[in-house]
Design a protein around this motif. Structure first.
Motif, mmCIF file in Angstrom:
data_model
loop_
_atom_site.group_PDB
_atom_site.id
_atom_site.type_symbol
_atom_site.label_atom_id
_atom_site.label_comp_id
_atom_site.label_asym_id
_atom_site.label_seq_id
_atom_site.Cartn_x
_atom_site.Cartn_y
_atom_site.Cartn_z
ATOM 1 N N LEU A 46 28.545 -2.116 56.940
ATOM 2 C CA LEU A 46 28.229 -3.434 57.485
ATOM 3 C C LEU A 46 28.771 -4.529 56.569
ATOM 4 N N PRO A 48 29.072 -8.834 57.065
ATOM 5 C CA PRO A 48 28.346 -8.984 55.811
ATOM 6 C C PRO A 48 27.206 -7.974 55.702
ATOM 7 N N ASP A 102 32.727 -1.790 59.732
ATOM 8 C CA ASP A 102 32.478 -1.449 61.138
ATOM 9 C C ASP A 102 31.877 -2.613 61.908
ATOM 10 N N THR A 103 31.526 -3.693 61.225
ATOM 11 C CA THR A 103 30.967 -4.869 61.897
ATOM 12 C C THR A 103 31.780 -6.089 61.491
ATOM 13 N N ALA A 104 31.534 -7.178 62.197
ATOM 14 C CA ALA A 104 32.383 -8.359 62.010
ATOM 15 C C ALA A 104 31.624 -9.503 61.348
ATOM 16 N N TYR B 130 24.213 -16.402 55.638
ATOM 17 C CA TYR B 130 25.604 -16.098 55.960
ATOM 18 C C TYR B 130 26.159 -16.948 57.103
ATOM 19 N N LEU B 238 25.651 -11.417 64.531
ATOM 20 C CA LEU B 238 26.453 -11.407 65.765
ATOM 21 C C LEU B 238 27.528 -10.329 65.710
ATOM 22 N N GLY B 239 28.063 -10.075 64.514
ATOM 23 C CA GLY B 239 29.132 -9.107 64.365
ATOM 24 C C GLY B 239 28.651 -7.669 64.428
ATOM 25 N N VAL B 240 27.337 -7.477 64.474
ATOM 26 C CA VAL B 240 26.769 -6.134 64.610
ATOM 27 C C VAL B 240 26.631 -5.777 66.086
ATOM 28 N N ARG B 241 26.563 -6.805 66.942
ATOM 29 C CA ARG B 241 26.256 -6.585 68.351
ATOM 30 C C ARG B 241 27.527 -6.483 69.195
#
Lengths: 313, 349
Positions: A46, A48, A102-104, B130, B238-241
């Motif tokens: 992950l 951040p 793997d995340t943004a 963040y 948001l970047g996890v979803r």
């Protein structure tokens, strides 16, 4: 209907926030131009990084260095940047999946125009010149068509870790007090105090807020009260407030203006603090150009009988 | 579940761009009176009161306590507040009625967006470490979601324009709506979203009354029974979803029983056109469902009340006999982060 009153209202805070071990490492890393991610139990990385696995809620702190290059996963063109945003020229908001993650990560992407941006494009971090250990140490992303950057093998251990951030926040409002309070403030400019009577319980509210909190119905009938009133209760203030130009000790009191159904607050002056008492009759003292009474002073009348104000305590 | 609980009355303001001449309580009070009048109840008859609002809209702390003046809180009442859309206040009230500690509840919500800049205000609900320091505004985040859908081939700009046009055409019949009829799709706000893809900014309030069992039948000719209600949340990052889907909506709908039988009507809280695309997919709707006959959040979006209004509009259609089984949805947070789904039914006719 008179013109509605309006005034600027600025709410501004420097929120001081402490960081947990993972956030501390990530933000310290940004200060040192190192991007860190965190491994989850199911093998994802992950960025951040967070301190708890978003799937299992387990605590995680297995940090790993990530490259400062990545790929745009989605974007949006912001032609009119707003205050506080990373760039003051038109830019793209972008979610960027850094190589190895793997995340943004959400940040700004500096590009000449929307035609220069597409999902899947390669970008890299542009570091801020002044870095303090904050997300803004990444100035923005920029288009990049070179080779993939490689991590330097950083352990995620830093000598002088950042342990907190100060997050400044400012919001600007144009405050309008509504009909009832506008009328109250307008009357004050003529040095009059106006309340509103409840049509049901007949109580007169000062200052009026447009509703009777007992009956839950609108108040509308304006009633001029005072200017004289009675001290119903009081306290002696012994600690000087910051930026307040009043010598301590002083007396702060509840004052039931004549004709009012409840007491308002005010400072008592013109009498030694230890001689103020319940039932003392007072009147407002206006200073030049003031928009409300500076304080209340004794009228010299005999004290009010307790029975006349006991319901207003 | 041992008690049946229903929405028995609903009222809302006319939603407007500004309401400078009214304080929050002055805006709210007529709605409270209207919803009580519909049932003949007085404040003293209400077992529990719960509200939803946000201090950040007003720019002052504890602003909800001032709004309580409009309820009439003396003698003391049983009261609670959520710093969220009133739909979540309704959830709390529903739970209270389930316990049997009250038979009736008053739920209200209000928001005045006009004093501040709502795009900036909503950045303050984001991750403070963040994300919030970058000040990404609410339209920007919705635009990221819209672009993700376009990239996935699930919609395009003309389809989004059609969602807006359909919503605002439906709002022609809604006297409370702020935007209705042909509304220009407009310029880009944050590309790919244009002004027409975004909700109007405005002020408004809404209130409902809930009642349990026979009390509901006494108060309303055709109560809108809450057959199920559930709310779920997704990761704040948001970047996890996957922004093209809403698994939290789907799960909430499943737990609320939405998939047991088809619904005829749905009131979806989709402030941005692209979010309706996401919700339709999550809820597996086909063309038989009448979506947002009120015009939805694209026609009026008083923040903190818009979700409660979805439940109220769905219930009102059941009250009027225009629906037999309706779904109501409310959202909170960026890009459909939190979602609540309620399933409402009228008695068989």
């Amino acid at each position: 209907m008179p013109e509605v009153l309006k005034a600027p209202l600025v709410v501004e805070f420097p929120f001081t926030r402490s960081l947990g071990p993972v956030q501390s490492a990530f933000l310290t890393g940004l200060r040192e131009r190192v991007v860190l991610g965190v491994h989850t139990g199911d093998g994802r990385t992950l960025v951040p990084p967070v301190e708890y696995d978003p799937v299992t809620a387990e605590e995680i702190r297995d940090l790993v260095e990530i490259a400062p290059t990545g790929t745009v996963t989605t974007w949006a063109w912001n032609h009119a940047p707003r205050r506080g945003q990373p760039l003051d020229t038109p830019f793209a908001w972008a979610l960027v999946r850094l190589d190895g993650a793997d995340t943004a990560l959400l940040h700004a992407l500096d590009a000449p125009g929307p035609e220069a941006v597409h999902t899947g494009m390669r970008v890299r971090v542009r570091w801020a010149e002044q870095r303090t250990g904050a997300i803004t140490d990444i100035a923005c992303f920029e288009p990049y068509d070179g080779e993939d950057a490689q991590p330097t093998g950083h352990t995620g251990e830093f000598e002088d870790p950042v342990t907190g951030i100060v997050a400044h926040a400012r919001l600007d409002y144009s405050y309008s007090p509504g009909r009832a309070q506008s009328a109250y403030i307008r009357a004050l400019s003529d040095r009059r105090t106006v309340g509103e009577r409840c049509p049901s319980c007949r109580k007169v509210y000062v200052p009026p807020r447009g509703a009777c909190p007992t009956c839950g119905i609108a108040t509308g009938e304006q009633v001029e009260v005072g200017p004289r009133g009675t001290v119903t209760t009081f306290c002696i203030v012994n600690i000087k407030a910051k930026n307040l130009d009043i010598e301590v000790p002083y007396v702060y009191a509840h004052i039931a203006l004549d004709g009012a159904g409840l007491a308002l607050h005010g400072r008592i002056g013109g009498i030694p603090y230890d001689q103020v008492r319940m039932g003392l009759r007072v009147e407002p003292v206006w200073t030049e150009d003031s928009r409300y009474p500076d304080h209340y002073r004794p009228t010299g009348e005999p004290d009010a009988d307790y029975d006349t104000y006991k319901e207003l305590l | 579940m041992t008690r049946d609980i229903a929405v028995v009355a609903f009222a809302q303001t006319d939603h407007r761009r500004t309401s400078d001449e009214l304080s929050e309580v002055e805006m709210l009070m007529p709605v409270l009176h209207e919803v009580l009048d519909r049932t003949g109840l007085k404040t003293a008859d209400i077992g529990f009161t719960c509200s939803g609002s946000s201090d950040y809209l007003a720019g002052r702390a504890f602003s909800f306590t001032l709004a309580l003046d409009g309820v009439g809180a003396w003698p003391p009442i049983s009261e609670s507040h959520v710093e969220m859309d009133g739909a979540w206040a309704l959830y709390e009230a529903w739970t209270k009625l389930l316990t049997g500690e009250a038979d009736t509840a008053l739920v209200y919500a209000y928001g005045k967006s006009s004093p501040g800049s709502v795009r900036d205000v909503l950045t303050r609900q984001l991750d403070p470490y963040y994300v919030a320091p970058l000040w990404p505004d609410s339209v920007a985040l919705a635009a990221l979601q819209a672009q993700a859908l376009i990239d996935a081939g699930e919609t395009d700009e003309p389809a989004l324009a059609a969602v807006a046009a359909r919503s605002r055409a439906a709002a022609e019949d809604n006297p409370h709506a702020q935007l209705r009829g042909p509304v220009p799709h407009g310029e880009y706000v944050v590309r790919p979203l244009r002004t027409g893809d975004c909700p109007p900014i405005g002020d408004g309030a809404a209130a409902v009354i809930l009642a349990a069992g026979e009390r509901a039948r006494e108060l309303c000719a055709r109560p809108a029974w809450i057959r199920g209600i559930d709310h779920r949340i997704e990761a704040h990052g948001l970047g996890v979803r996957d922004l093209t889907d809403s698994p939290s909506t789907r799960l909430a709908a499943e737990r609320a029983g939405a998939f047991e039988r088809p619904v005829d009507t749905a009131e979806l809280h989709a402030p941005f056109t692209a979010q309706e695309v996401v919700l339709r997919k999550a809820l597996r709707f086909d063309d038989t469902v009448s979506v947002n006959p009120s015009g939805g959040a694209l026609a009026a979006h008083p923040i903190m009340a818009a979700g409660l209004i979805r439940i109220g509009e769905a219930a009102a259609r059941i009250h009027r006999g225009e629906s037999d089984r309706a779904l109501a949805h409310a959202t909170s947070g960026p890009c459909l982060q939190q979602n609540l789904v309620a399933v409402l039914e009228g008695d068989p006719r």
